[in-house]
Structure formats: structure tokens, C-alpha cells
Design a protein around this motif. Structure first.
Motif, PDB file in Angstrom:
ATOM      1  N   MET A 177       0.742  -1.580  -0.019  1.00 32.43           N
ATOM      2  CA  MET A 177       0.094   0.429  -0.431  1.00 32.43           C
ATOM      3  C   MET A 177       1.044   0.915  -0.354  1.00 32.43           C
ATOM      4  O   MET A 177       1.362   1.146   0.570  1.00 32.43           O
ATOM      5  N   LEU A 178       0.361   2.310  -0.426  1.00 37.16           N
ATOM      6  CA  LEU A 178       1.328   3.597  -0.956  1.00 37.16           C
ATOM      7  C   LEU A 178       1.183   4.069   0.067  1.00 37.16           C
ATOM      8  O   LEU A 178       0.091   4.225   0.823  1.00 37.16           O
ATOM      9  N   SER A 179       2.284   4.522   0.515  1.00 41.08           N
ATOM     10  CA  SER A 179       2.471   5.688   2.168  1.00 41.08           C
ATOM     11  C   SER A 179       2.041   6.804   1.555  1.00 41.08           C
ATOM     12  O   SER A 179       1.125   6.933   0.092  1.00 41.08           O
ATOM     13  N   PRO A 180       1.532   7.843   2.519  1.00 44.93           N
ATOM     14  CA  PRO A 180       0.223   8.819   2.045  1.00 44.93           C
ATOM     15  C   PRO A 180       1.158   9.649   1.371  1.00 44.93           C
ATOM     16  O   PRO A 180       1.079  10.845  -0.452  1.00 44.93           O
ATOM     17  N   GLU A 181       2.838  10.061   0.963  1.00 41.74           N
ATOM     18  CA  GLU A 181       3.537  10.719   0.316  1.00 41.74           C
ATOM     19  C   GLU A 181       3.452  10.212  -1.065  1.00 41.74           C
ATOM     20  O   GLU A 181       3.479  10.887  -2.281  1.00 41.74           O
ATOM     21  N   ALA A 182       4.051   8.376  -0.830  1.00 38.68           N
ATOM     22  CA  ALA A 182       3.898   8.368  -2.459  1.00 38.68           C
ATOM     23  C   ALA A 182       2.727   8.356  -2.890  1.00 38.68           C
ATOM     24  O   ALA A 182       2.223   8.480  -4.742  1.00 38.68           O
ATOM     25  N   PHE A 183       1.702   8.461  -2.256  1.00 34.59           N
ATOM     26  CA  PHE A 183       0.217   8.153  -3.125  1.00 34.59           C
ATOM     27  C   PHE A 183       0.175   9.239  -3.861  1.00 34.59           C
ATOM     28  O   PHE A 183      -0.958   9.782  -5.278  1.00 34.59           O
ATOM     29  N   GLU A 184       0.280  10.303  -3.381  1.00 37.99           N
ATOM     30  CA  GLU A 184       0.224  12.173  -3.953  1.00 37.99           C
ATOM     31  C   GLU A 184       1.319  11.997  -4.834  1.00 37.99           C
ATOM     32  O   GLU A 184       1.473  12.857  -6.045  1.00 37.99           O
ATOM     33  N   GLU A 185       2.629  11.583  -4.655  1.00 37.63           N
ATOM     34  CA  GLU A 185       3.555  12.101  -6.024  1.00 37.63           C
ATOM     35  C   GLU A 185       3.027  10.814  -6.685  1.00 37.63           C
ATOM     36  O   GLU A 185       3.199  11.247  -7.790  1.00 37.63           O
ATOM     37  N   GLU A 186       2.802   9.811  -6.549  1.00 36.54           N
ATOM     38  CA  GLU A 186       2.245   8.595  -7.937  1.00 36.54           C
ATOM     39  C   GLU A 186       0.522   9.585  -8.342  1.00 36.54           C
ATOM     40  O   GLU A 186       0.510   9.004  -9.825  1.00 36.54           O
ATOM     41  N   ALA A 203      -3.110  15.783  -8.421  1.00 40.40           N
ATOM     42  CA  ALA A 203      -4.539  16.348  -8.795  1.00 40.40           C
ATOM     43  C   ALA A 203      -5.335  16.295  -9.820  1.00 40.40           C
ATOM     44  O   ALA A 203      -6.602  15.805  -9.644  1.00 40.40           O
ATOM     45  N   GLU A 204      -4.554  15.664 -10.651  1.00 36.69           N
ATOM     46  CA  GLU A 204      -5.579  16.056 -12.201  1.00 36.69           C
ATOM     47  C   GLU A 204      -6.060  14.764 -12.479  1.00 36.69           C
ATOM     48  O   GLU A 204      -6.922  14.112 -12.914  1.00 36.69           O
ATOM     49  N   THR A 205      -4.758  13.415 -12.403  1.00 33.24           N
ATOM     50  CA  THR A 205      -4.711  12.247 -12.343  1.00 33.24           C
ATOM     51  C   THR A 205      -5.938  11.863 -11.141  1.00 33.24           C
ATOM     52  O   THR A 205      -6.967  11.025 -11.592  1.00 33.24           O
ATOM     53  N   LEU A 206      -5.842  11.752  -9.669  1.00 31.37           N
ATOM     54  CA  LEU A 206      -6.836  11.844  -9.346  1.00 31.37           C
ATOM     55  C   LEU A 206      -8.140  12.301  -9.081  1.00 31.37           C
ATOM     56  O   LEU A 206      -8.840  11.325  -9.241  1.00 31.37           O
ATOM     57  N   ALA A 207      -8.523  13.488  -9.707  1.00 31.09           N
ATOM     58  CA  ALA A 207     -10.009  14.125  -9.822  1.00 31.09           C
ATOM     59  C   ALA A 207     -10.231  13.251 -10.517  1.00 31.09           C
ATOM     60  O   ALA A 207     -11.960  13.063 -10.181  1.00 31.09           O
ATOM     61  N   ALA A 208      -9.624  12.601 -11.567  1.00 29.90           N
ATOM     62  CA  ALA A 208     -10.861  11.684 -12.553  1.00 29.90           C
ATOM     63  C   ALA A 208     -11.239  10.193 -12.248  1.00 29.90           C
ATOM     64  O   ALA A 208     -11.917   9.672 -12.567  1.00 29.90           O
ATOM     65  N   GLU A 209     -10.517   9.849 -11.141  1.00 31.51           N
ATOM     66  CA  GLU A 209     -11.149   8.864 -10.098  1.00 31.51           C
ATOM     67  C   GLU A 209     -11.830   8.847  -9.892  1.00 31.51           C
ATOM     68  O   GLU A 209     -13.078   7.838  -9.045  1.00 31.51           O
ATOM     69  N   LEU A 210     -12.306   9.997  -8.653  1.00 35.80           N
ATOM     70  CA  LEU A 210     -13.388  10.735  -7.489  1.00 35.80           C
ATOM     71  C   LEU A 210     -14.222  10.409  -9.083  1.00 35.80           C
ATOM     72  O   LEU A 210     -14.899  10.709  -9.639  1.00 35.80           O
ATOM     73  N   THR A 221     -18.666  16.640  -2.696  1.00 42.53           N
ATOM     74  CA  THR A 221     -18.274  16.090  -3.876  1.00 42.53           C
ATOM     75  C   THR A 221     -16.334  15.817  -3.262  1.00 42.53           C
ATOM     76  O   THR A 221     -16.034  17.005  -3.613  1.00 42.53           O
ATOM     77  N   PRO A 222     -15.908  14.774  -3.649  1.00 45.94           N
ATOM     78  CA  PRO A 222     -15.199  14.679  -3.194  1.00 45.94           C
ATOM     79  C   PRO A 222     -13.653  15.713  -3.830  1.00 45.94           C
ATOM     80  O   PRO A 222     -14.035  15.618  -5.042  1.00 45.94           O
ATOM     81  N   THR A 223     -12.949  16.363  -3.145  1.00 47.80           N
ATOM     82  CA  THR A 223     -11.740  17.408  -4.271  1.00 47.80           C
ATOM     83  C   THR A 223     -10.250  16.198  -3.936  1.00 47.80           C
ATOM     84  O   THR A 223     -10.685  15.325  -2.738  1.00 47.80           O
ATOM     85  N   PRO A 224      -8.805  16.663  -4.552  1.00 49.73           N
ATOM     86  CA  PRO A 224      -8.236  16.067  -4.551  1.00 49.73           C
ATOM     87  C   PRO A 224      -7.412  16.549  -3.187  1.00 49.73           C
ATOM     88  O   PRO A 224      -6.635  15.593  -2.799  1.00 49.73           O
ATOM     89  N   ALA A 225      -7.782  17.750  -3.084  1.00 43.95           N
ATOM     90  CA  ALA A 225      -6.653  18.391  -1.832  1.00 43.95           C
ATOM     91  C   ALA A 225      -7.506  16.973  -0.613  1.00 43.95           C
ATOM     92  O   ALA A 225      -6.752  16.798   0.416  1.00 43.95           O
ATOM     93  N   GLU A 226      -8.521  17.274  -0.860  1.00 46.24           N
ATOM     94  CA  GLU A 226      -9.483  16.699   0.258  1.00 46.24           C
ATOM     95  C   GLU A 226      -8.978  15.202   0.164  1.00 46.24           C
ATOM     96  O   GLU A 226      -9.021  14.703   1.920  1.00 46.24           O
ATOM     97  N   THR A 227      -8.880  14.525  -0.624  1.00 45.09           N
ATOM     98  CA  THR A 227      -8.659  13.055  -0.629  1.00 45.09           C
ATOM     99  C   THR A 227      -7.297  12.897  -0.293  1.00 45.09           C
ATOM    100  O   THR A 227      -7.211  11.813   0.259  1.00 45.09           O
TER     101      THR A 227
END
Length: 705
Positions: free
Chosen positions: A1-10, A13-20, A320-326
Motif C-alpha cells: 500500500m502506498l504511503s500518503p507521500e507516495a500516493f500523492e506523488e503517484e 491532482a488531475e489524475t486523482l480527480a479523474a478517478e474520484l 463532492t470529493p476534491t483531490p486536496a481533501e482526498t
């Protein structure tokens, strides 16, 4: 499981928004879907097949000796055959981090049966014979599965599965696999994953299951097949609008649920449910159903057991979930699952994972689930609007109450009620938030029960869920629970004295719940309304003025002033024309106070092992007995006064108030209910036992003075 730092690096914001999800969290299913999405991204990554994989299922095997057994198949010629290169038909190696994705494991969580993927996880320390059998089953049992064959028939790579099955029909090939496994293991047992590698071209490499779409499609089909046949359904599926995504899709009706809310056996929840038509009642698309299942790791991480129930306290951000909150949410979930033993409430309170601005937007799904036999569950206290405010502020207010004039002494004279650093509710401490969030807060004050035989009507669970979700706790329930616990304490042979610390803890809790900003107490009884009001005790104790010296030990200005102030600042005891029942409650309190005063006097002055406190226990106090107990207690007080030739009646500050209160109205006409009467009598006993100056500095009463 990715660490929070690795998750944000992987995932930027744009990529994560597309998944939410593109809609706010409005139901438990929405929240589970969000959790499942985050878990999938953090473990299996993106892609169509990622939700179906279980990369954490074999975490304990990563980088361990002999943890991956590979059957190697060469399909580059006219006929399928086992590999004959230097590595041979069976390769025993290590299951490493960089192989997790390519091995593409999908666990089937059942005692029997094979995993959904061609990769299979063996039991712990399996012997070579069993591992050899599992290895051959990659070519026989898995490749010959009905769902796998069905996929192969319509897939352009289906010939690969057909070739595996053809090879599995040859005894010589199976014998070579078995002997290869035993030879490579050297006769030793192992805990391992078993999989296959396939070479398609003569000059090509051997490819892992994750590199071949037909293996992934077959894995997906096998997993989905379980979602439509659960609970003996033949095919609970159909075309409908997915209740999670809102899109038209093939939906399933008997999918698994991380919280076991939507089960085919829960017929009382869905009256008249036809399992075959369950997809109409609860339509969830195939991909959404699997994503929901993936939420289990985070859901369980935000769950704790108390009072025989499971309490779910699932954080999310409003809207609605935002990248920053996620990113913020993922950090809390990651810590809950991997690092901390804190409850989600404590994690949210931790400044490392919750900014001040985010506190107002943070919400919690709160519920308690009582499991029963036969896979049945009772769900109660469910809300999506839990807020950190309630448990956090309750913990703060309870700490504050223990430092008010009700519990903190003013110089040489004792406080109205005792404190004790060894009692969690009688001293301000940093563990109060944990006490509230885990239920220990009510465990210390409510009647004890056998948690192995708990039920959904357990008042401790109801109170806990109420507090976590911001609903008011019933005063009537509190008083009943308080009194039952006190009576049990009095009857306990291991408790040598009156449970004054228990009473003081209960009263501190009552005051904290009554805080105006929280408003966590309610009642339908007009007579108990004053109990729900916030007391007005001073937070900072002031030093008495020089012109108002402390009084002598047998009662005087300081003792009388303290009693008067405590009564006036306690809404349940103060005179109130709109609440005449207060007079009766005050009478019960004053009676208890005198019993406590005299009983303590008997102990320290008369050295008596049995006192009035023992003679008149809480369970003995009823409206019918109040007058008799009062008469006997006052008479005993006067006897001790005369016996010591005192000029002032012992405990005059209590006796005078009691005489006034006990006559208006006559106790024979009282209407106060028994629990109310007994609790405030117990509070009075506690007050009386604690009503004394610091003896080293106090003056004594003499005839000369």
C-alpha cells in the motif's frame, strides 16, 4: 500500500480527480465506493482489472524464501509443452514487490476452492505433496473451470487457456510438474503462491498472468460469478441503473458488503426478498460491487469493538470529493490501517492529518452493528452526519468540569465532590477523547453487562452512538443506569466503602453532557428538564476573602456557603418555580448529605465499622422511606451533638436546610421517581462524605469559643 507521500506523488491532482466520484457522498454505498477506489489505487493501481485484484492478500509472503512457485509452459511450438530451458518446468523463487502486479493474484476467501486468478495462494507451511497438487491444478482445475472456458471461447487469446487445459490432460506433464515442485523444494514445506508463466513466441520471454489479457478476463469473470450466485441464487443479475454511479449497467444483487448490511439472509431488512430478483431491489454494477468489496481494509481499520458490538466510524469530507481533501482522507485511512491504534476520532484530531479549516467539513458515518449467529446482524444508530465536534468537545467539557468549583477545593476547605487521579473521569487528562470514542466513557458509569451476550438494546451502545453522532442521550436512561451500577457496587463484597468516586464520575459525566454548546441530554419528563441544563460552577477557584474566614469543623460560614453555592449553581437542585420537583430532588440530596456527614463522623470520630451510610444504602431509599430515614438521621445527629457538649448542632448547615426542604411538600406526597430520588441521594452522600476542612489547618469547636 502506498504511503500518503507516495500516493500523492503517484497521483497528481488531475489524475486523482479523474478517478474520484463526480457526486457527493450521500449514502453508505457512496462512502464504501470512495474507500474502495482509494484502496485500489493505493494497492493495485488503475486500469479495468485493478479492482478485482487482491495484492495485499499475500503481503506476508513478499521477499520470503520459496514464496513463489511457477509452472512454466512453452506455447511457441505446434503443441503445448513444459519449459525445457536451463530454468526448467518448475521455478521456485521469491515473491517480490516488483512481481506483485505481474503475478496478478485474486484471492477467493473461502476454506475450499481455488482462487479466482490462475495464481493461487496455498495454506501456511503446506507440504511438498500438497504444493505439487496445487501446481498441477493451474493446468487442470483452473483452466477447466466453466467460467474460464466460457471466457476463452470468446477471447482472441482463448487458445492460451485451451493449451493449458490440453497440457493438463497429459499424465507425463503432470508428473513432471509434481516431481519438479518436490525437487525444487528439497522435500521442505513452504508457504507460497503458485502461478504460471507462458511463452508465446520462440524468441520471446516467458510472460506472467498480468501480461496476458485472457488470464485477467477469466479472473474477472470468476470473481463476478460469485456475486450473482451467492446464497444459492442461480443468477441474480440484470440491466439496471447502478445506485452508486448512476449509470446504466449490468448489475448484481447478491454482492458482498464490507459491513454485512445487504445480505440475502437479512429477509427482515428486505421483506419478501426474492434472491433471484435482488438486483432490482439493490442494483450495483459489477465493477462497483467489486470496488465496494475493496473498501473492507479501510472500513475495518476504522472499526473497533466495544460492549460486544462493532462500531463503525468512517471519516469523509462533506460534498463532492476534491483531490486536496482526498489526500487528507487517504492519510487518515492509511494511518488507521498501518500505523496507529488510535480510533478514527483521535486520528482526525491529530493536527498532522487535519487542518483547522477542514474540521468543519469533516464528517463521519457512524453506526453500531451487533452480530448474531447465522450471519445475521442488527444495525442501529446509523447516521452520515457524525462530526468530530461532539466527541472532541465532550472530552474537553468533561475535563473542564473536573476543574470547576464542584470538584476543585477552595484553599483549606474541601470541594463539594471528590477527585481521584486514578479514576479516569475524575481528573482532567489527555486520554479523555479516547475514553469517549471507545465507549469506555460509559463503561465506567453504566451498569455492567456480559459483553459475550450483548444485545442491540444495550444502553451503553445507544449512548455511545448518540454521542458520536451528536444525538441527545436520555436522562431517564442515564439515571436508571447510574443507580443500577451504584447498587451493584454497594452489593459487591470487594468494594469496602460507599462508591463515592463512582457517583462523582457519574455526576461529572452528567454535567459535561448538559453543556449548552453540546446539548447532549434530553428527556420527555418536565420534572427532569433542569437536569439537562448546564451547571454554572466557577471554572477558576478564587481564594476566600480575609473578612470571610473558614469556619470550624462542625459547620459554619464556609460549609454553609459551599452548600448554598453548590445547590444554587446546580439547576437540578436549585429552587425553580417552574420545576417544583427540584424541591423533592434537593430534599433527597440533603438527606444524602446528612447521611454522608454523620456516617463519616461515625467512622473517624466514633471508629465505627458500620455507619449510617451502610445502614441506609442507595437501594433502600424510596419515597415511602424518606421521612423515616430523615428522622433517624437527624436524631442521630442530635445525639452526637449532645454527647460532645457542642454549642452548635453538628452539621447544622445541612440539618437546617433539610428540615425546611423535607416538609415542603411532605415526602408522603412526593412525585419524584425512584431512580431520580436515589441518584441525588447518592450524590448527597458523596457530598457529605467529602464535606470537611483540611483537618490540619481547621479550628475545633469548644465551649470557650
Amino acid at each position: 500500500m502506498l504511503s500518503p507521500e507516495a500516493f500523492e506523488e503517484e497521483y497528481d491532482a488531475e489524475t486523482l480527480a479523474a478517478e474520484l466520484p463526480a457526486s457527493p457522498v450521500a449514502s453508505l454505498r457512496d462512502l464504501q465506493y470512495l474507500y474502495g477506489k482509494l484502496y485500489t489505487l493505493a494497492t493495485a493501481g488503475g486500469g479495468d482489472y485493478a479492482p478485482y485484484l487482491t495484492p495485499d492478500a499475500a503481503n506476508d509472503l513478499v521477499d520470503t524464501e520459496d514464496s513463489l512457485i511457477v509452472v512454466r509452459v512453452d506455447l511457441s511450438g505446434d503443441d503445448p509443452r513444459l519449459a525445457d530451458d536451463e530454468r526448467g518446468p518448475v521455478w521456485v523463487t521469491r515473491y517480490t514487490d516488483d512481481r506483485v502486479a505481474t503475478v496478478a493474484h485474486c484471492k477467493y476467501p473461502a476454506a475450499r476452492g481455488i482462487d479466482h486468478s490462475v495464481t493461487h495462494q496455498a495454506g501456511r507451511n503446506s507440504d511438498p505433496e500438497k504444493l505439487a497438487r496445487y501446481a498441477t491444478e493451474r493446468l487442470t482445475k483452473w483452466a477447466d473451470d466453466d467460467e474460464v472456458r466460457d471466457v476463452a471461447e470468446g477471447h482472441e487469446q482463448g487458445w492460451i487457456v485451451d493449451a493449458l487445459r490440453e497440457l493438463g490432460e497429459r499424465d507425463d506433464a503432470l508428473d513432471d510438474v509434481e516431481s519438479g515442485v518436490k525437487r525444487e523444494l528439497g522435500g521442505e514445506s513452504a508457504t507460497a503462491l503458485l502461478t504460471v508463466q507462458v511463452r508465446l513466441d520462440a524468441d520471446g520471454d516467458y510472460r506472467w498472468p498480468g501480461d496476458l489479457d485472457v488470464f485477467m478476463a477469466a479472473m474477472r469473470r470468476r470473481k463476478l460469478s460469485k456475486l450473482v450466485t451467492k446464497n444459492e441464487a442461480d443468477d441474480s443479475s440484470g440491466d439496471a441503473v447502478d445506485l452508486v454511479t448512476g449509470e446504466a449497467a449490468r448489475t448484481v444483487g447478491t454482492s458482498e458488503d464490507p459491513q454485512n448490511y445487504y445480505l440475502g439472509k437479512q429477509l427482515e431488512t428486505f421483506p419478501g426478498l426474492d434472491i433471484e430478483e435482488a438486483w432490482r431491489t439493490h442494483p450495483v454494477s459489477e465493477d462497483a460491487a467489486v470496488t465496494l468489496m475493496n473498501a473492507e481494509a479501510f472500513v475495518e481499520a476504522c472499526t473497533y469493538r466495544t460492549f460486544g458490538a462493532k462500531v463503525y466510524y468512517l471519516p469523509y469530507f462533506f460534498g463532492t470529493p476534491t483531490p486536496a481533501e482526498t489526500y487528507e482522507l487517504y492519510g487518515m485511512l492509511y494511518r488507521a490501517a498501518n500505523e496507529d491504534e488510535m480510533t478514527p476520532i483521535e486520528l482526525a484530531y491529530d493536527e498532522r492529518h487535519l487542518t483547522a479549516d477542514a474540521a468543519d467539513d469533516l464528517r463521519f458515518y457512524v453506526s453500531a452493528v451487533m452480530p448474531h449467529q447465522m450471519s445475521r446482524y442488527d444495525v442501529f444508530g446509523e447516521t452520515l452526519n457524525g462530526r468530530l465536534l461532539y466527541p472532541r468537545e465532550l472530552a474537553f467539557e468533561h475535563n473542564r468540569v473536573t476543574e470547576t468549583s464542584a470538584f476543585a477545593a477552595a484553599d483549606e476547605w474541601s470541594a463539594p465532590l471528590p477527585t481521584n487521579e486514578n479514576w479516569g473521569l475524575l481528573a482532567a487528562n489527555d486520554e479523555m477523547l479516547r475514553s469517549v470514542s471507545t465507549g469506555w466513557y460509559f463503561h465506567q458509569t453504566f451498569a455492567e453487562r456480559d459483553d459475550t451476550d450483548a444485545d442491540a438494546d444495550d444502553p451503553r451502545i445507544e449512548a455511545l452512538v448518540d454521542v458520536l453522532s451528536g444525538d441527545a442521550v436520555s436522562v431517564d436512561v442515564l439515571l436508571a443506569e447510574y443507580v443500577e451500577r451504584l447498587v451493584a457496587d454497594e452489593d459487591d463484597d470487594d468494594v469496602e466503602r460507599f462508591p463515592s468516586f463512582r457517583v462523582a464520575s457519574q455526576f461529572a459525566q452528567l454535567c459535561a453532557l448538559a453543556t449548552d454548546d453540546l446539548d447532549l441530554l434530553s428527556t420527555d419528563d418536565p420534572g427532569k428538564v433542569p437536569i439537562t441544563r448546564d451547571p454554572s460552577y466557577e471554572t477558576h477557584i478564587m481564594t476566600p476573602r480575609d473578612d470571610n474566614p473558614l469556619a470550624i469543623a462542625d459547620g459554619g460560614d464556609a460549609a454553609a456557603a459551599k452548600l448554598e453555592t453548590f445547590i444554587d449553581e446546580t439547576p437540578a437542585l436549585a429552587h425553580d418555580e417552574d420545576a417544583p420537583i427540584n424541591d423533592e430532588r434537593r430534599g433527597a440530596f440533603l438527606l444524602g448529605a446528612l447521611v454522608g456527614e454523620v456516617g463519616s463522623y461515625q467512622g473517624y470520630s466514633e471508629d465505627r465499622s458500620t455507619t449510617l451510610i451502610d445502614q441506609f444504602p442507595v437501594k433502600s431509599i424510596t419515597r415511602a422511606r424518606v421521612k423515616k430515614v430523615t428522622q433517624e438521621t437527624v436524631a442521630k445527629t442530635l445525639t452526637y451533638t449532645r454527647g460532645e457538649d457542642r454549642t452548635i448542632t453538628l452539621f447544622e448547615h445541612v440539618v437546617d436546610r433539610l428540615r425546611e426542604t423535607i416538609l415542603r411538600p411532605d415526602p408522603d406526597d412526593w412525585e419524584i421517581d425512584t431512580d431520580d430520588l436515589r441518584f441525588y441521594y447518592a450524590l448527597g452522600v458523596t457530598y457529605g462524605m467529602n464535606d470537611h476542612p483540611e483537618w490540619d489547618s481547621a479550628q475545633t469547636d469548644t465551649d470557650d469559643e
